[in-house]
Design an enzyme around this catalytic site. Structure first.
Site, PDB file in Angstrom:
ATOM      1  N   GLU A   1       0.785  -1.232   0.056  1.00 11.56           N
ATOM      2  CA  GLU A   1       0.027  -0.257  -0.241  1.00 11.56           C
ATOM      3  C   GLU A   1       1.035   1.079  -0.269  1.00 11.56           C
ATOM      4  O   GLU A   1       0.312   1.852  -1.120  1.00 11.56           O
ATOM      5  CB  GLU A   1      -1.276  -0.143   1.348  1.00 11.56           C
ATOM      6  CG  GLU A   1      -1.384   1.404   1.109  1.00 11.56           C
ATOM      7  CD  GLU A   1      -2.560   1.171   2.469  1.00 11.56           C
ATOM      8  OE1 GLU A   1      -3.205   2.481   2.893  1.00 11.56           O
ATOM      9  OE2 GLU A   1      -2.361  -0.157   3.284  1.00 11.56           O
ATOM     10  N   ASP A   2       1.484   1.612   0.772  1.00 13.38           N
ATOM     11  CA  ASP A   2       2.309   2.740   1.029  1.00 13.38           C
ATOM     12  C   ASP A   2       4.042   2.616  -0.036  1.00 13.38           C
ATOM     13  O   ASP A   2       4.934   3.795   0.621  1.00 13.38           O
ATOM     14  CB  ASP A   2       3.210   2.415   2.534  1.00 13.38           C
ATOM     15  CG  ASP A   2       1.593   2.277   3.031  1.00 13.38           C
ATOM     16  OD1 ASP A   2       0.806   3.279   2.924  1.00 13.38           O
ATOM     17  OD2 ASP A   2       1.637   2.798   4.515  1.00 13.38           O
TER      18      ASP A   2
END
Length: 727
Positions: free
Chosen positions: A76-77
């Site tokens: 996600e990051d």
């Protein structure tokens, strides 16, 4: 923060024979992936995934879960794709990480839509593998512990989501300690003054509580020991949010609460539990109506215990929970307590376990059936937060429903056809209406009539998500048919005025393809439906058809005429700034006429999350996103994007219900709180109740949610105010 070898050592403590090299590899991989990131506090971001892995290790979950905790934010990051996780760590860990990864690449109208769709994705993943939810709870637990550096708005938003979704999910899994901590942290940010007050009072009385717990504990051990029972006793004060919930439930102050301490008594067998209960009642007077047998009738989260409240030493009320050691383990750890061989755990819900996780399977069904993610999330919230009532079928099969359920809920739980034709029921042999509220122990037999069909009023007579969804779906299908027929009639009339035939248009595939593309409809029925709903005007369609025909015959100078003019023609309900509301994203001069009105059922304020619905002849109706009436009465296909304009200069009516102690001068103090916020009251209704409190409803004008929250915080600080809530 634990170092990699320390984390491995902790996991090795409960999984000595497992392959722990993969944990260390995941640790190093995640540390490298997050190396350039920091948290709001300024510390390295990597402390968060390590803390999540520690929480997972505290639950003694398997290796895949620990690795998923370390890797849960990598995809996600960072730039790492899920395929790389799959290649390095295997499909099992990759599936867990993928189930935890949010949908960042999809454009949504608002944060609430993103939240709803993220949750929908997680439901799909956790229905396949419940470990997804367990890792997510560990993630949320660390986030709630470390929110002090975030903005107030973010703290409130995350806390409300935790309170409405994740704490109830922990409860459904029977994870009492996780639920309690999530609720306490949520209260800390949502009601900071109330939280501080309760914490200070609990701390001030801690020594007295501990002394009382030790004394009563010895008394119970002696009492049962004299009867030949081997037992252990532990007592604990209520946690902060439990105290707050109790204060609100009975409308009282902290000092007026009686049963602040609960005792857990563990005996060797189920039969000993019942005998011990008799011993308790022979020594201390039981409080009528406060006995519950969760051993014979376990909760849906598999919790078992006997609950009773007695008048104990010092004439104080004591809540006593009697159970076996195994029941106690389940009460504390929930679903995790059933996984004896965690290193062999697959996380899949086995067929023989499916009935115990029926709520999870039902969520999976709803997410498939409901197109609107906001409606799906609203259904989940209402279902998760409900208390239970236990009833029986005529064949004595046990069914569990939310408290307040009716025969209509019962009928829809059996089959949708049974619900659609329900006209009443026999409860314990007596005929009752569809709206009769079921009670524990009722035997329910549904009465039907083939001529019966659902109507809008039925939504007021049921509470379960399944029943409400089936009724809404039936009404929408009926409404859809009527709207398609209405749209067809309107378009046919308009085309006849223009000297054209609708039947010929529908057969002309080339023209229809361009019309459908311009109006973003999948087929002719979708276009007719939009016309019937009022999303598009039949005249717009006719104008477009004329232009297309002119182009085809060479009278309009090529395709640029259509493509240049179509945008203004097809966008009827987008883009105008009306009274602080921005509808869509089109400039005001691109919109000929649109009305926006605020729904009276929920009175949205600037700053509230909102959604809009197209209504026939009345433009766009603007609701708060948590307005259940909007979901009950409006088809999701009428939904349009709405948002507050950058600086809405409007005042809107709002009402607050303020519960106070019924004492002299309390209204003057409350009025001072309004004056301090420079708010004038337009209406006030005050009524004293038999419990020594007063219910006061104040109506006034507010400019935005920030002003309303400031007022609510000011009112909550007033001595004698029990609760403040928006009506």
């Amino acid at each position: 923060m634990l170092l990699g070898p320390q984390l491995v050592q902790r996991v090795q403590g409960y999984l000595p024979s497992a392959d722990l090299g993969v944990v260390l590899e995941a640790y190093d991989f995640a540390q490298h992936a997050h190396r350039a990131q920091t948290r709001k506090s300024g510390e390295p971001y990597f402390v968060h995934p390590v803390a999540v892995a520690e929480n997972i290790a505290d639950m003694q979950l398997d290796i895949a879960s620990v690795c998923a905790g370390l890797l849960h934010d990598v995809v996600e990051d960072t730039e790492v794709p899920i395929e790389e996780i799959d290649g390095r760590f295997g499909g099992e860990i990759a599936e867990l990480v993928d189930g935890l990864t949010k949908l960042n690449k999809i454009n949504f109208y608002a944060k609430e839509d993103r939240q709803a769709e993220n949750f929908r994705k997680m439901v799909v993943a956790m229905a396949r593998d419940v470990r997804v939810l367990l890792v997510k709870l560990c993630d949320r637990l660390d986030n709630m512990r470390t929110m002090e550096h975030m903005k107030v708005e973010s703290q409130e938003r995350i806390s409300r989501e935790t309170q409405e979704i994740y704490a109830p999910l922990a409860h459904r899994l029977g994870m009492h300690n996780v639920k309690a901590e999530l609720e306490d942290h949520s209260l800390r940010y949502l009601e900071p003054e109330v939280y501080k007050e309760i914490v200070s009072k609990l701390e001030a009385s801690e020594k007295d509580h501990q002394k009382y717990i030790q004394g009563v504990g010895r008394t119970i051990e002696t009492l049962l020991g004299q009867r030949g029972f081997s037992c252990t006793v532990q007592g604990s004060p209520r946690h902060v949010s439990s105290v707050y919930r109790k204060m609100r439930a009975v409308n009282c102050t902290y000092e007026q609460l009686h049963d602040l301490i609960a005792f857990q008594v563990c005996v060797e067998s189920s039969s000993d539990c019942y005998t011990s209960l008799g011993v308790m009642h022979s020594r201390w007077t039981p409080v009528p109506g406060r006995f519950k047998d969760y051993i014979a009738l376990p909760k849906p989260n598999r919790y078992q215990s006997l609950h009773t409240t007695v008048i104990g030493p010092g004439k104080q009320r004591l809540e006593v929970q009697i159970r076996t050691p195994e029941m106690h383990r389940v009460a504390e750890q929930g679903v995790v307590a059933h996984w004896e061989n965690r290193h062999k755990l697959s996380g899949r819900v086995r067929p023989d376990e499916a009935s115990k996780y029926s709520w999870l399977q039902e969520m999976q069904i709803f997410q498939k059936e409901l197109k609107d993610p906001a409606e799906f999330l609203e259904i989940v919230k209402s279902d998760l937060c409900a208390d239970e009532v236990f009833v029986f079928t005529p064949k004595n099969d046990l069914r569990v429903f939310p408290r307040g359920s009716t025969p209509l809920d019962f009928a829809y739980s059996v089959h949708s056809q049974l619900g659609d034709h329900c006209v009443g029921a026999r409860v314990n042999g007596q005929q009752v209406s569809m709206r009769h509220r079921l009670r524990n122990g009722d035997v329910v037999e549904v009465l039907t009539d083939d001529a019966q069909a659902p109507c809008k009023d039925w939504l007021e007579g049921c509470v379960t998500p399944r029943a409400r969804h089936r009724i809404r779906n039936y009404l929408r299908i009926q409404n859809r048919r009527k709207s398609i027929n209405l749209g067809k009639e309107l378009l046919e009339t308009e085309m006849q005025r223009g000297g054209m035939s609708l039947a010929k248009l529908l057969k002309n595939s080339a023209v229809m393809t361009e019309v459908l593309e311009a109006f973003k409809a999948e087929d002719a029925d979708e276009l007719l439906l939009a016309i019937g709903f009022g999303k598009h005007d039949a005249l717009e369609v006719v104008t477009l058809v004329k232009q297309l025909k002119e182009q085809a015959s060479g009278k309009a100078g090529g395709a640029t005429l259509a493509t240049g003019a179509l945008e203004k023609i097809v966008r009827k309900v987008t883009g105008r700034d009306v009274g602080g509301i921005q509808v869509g994203g089109i400039r005001v001069d691109e919109l000929d006429s649109v009305l926006a009105r605020y729904a009276k059922c929920c009175n949205p304020l600037p700053g509230d999350p909102i959604m809009g619905f197209v209504t026939r002849g009345r433009g766009v109706s603007v609701h708060r996103r948590d307005c259940t009436k909007a979901f009950d009465t409006t088809d999701p296909e009428r939904r349009v994007e709405v948002r507050w304009s950058s600086s809405p200069a409007i005042n809107r009516p709002v009402s607050l219900r303020v519960t106070t102690i019924n004492s002299f001068g309390i209204l003057a103090k409350v009025s001072e709180a309004f004056s301090s916020q420079k708010i004038n009251l337009s209406e006030a209704t005050c009524r004293a109740s038999d419990d020594g409190n007063a219910q006061n409803v104040f109506t006034f004008m507010a400019s935005d949610v920030a002003q309303l929250r400031a007022l609510m915080r000011s009112l909550a600080k007033v001595a004698g105010v029990v609760s403040v809530e928006r009506v």
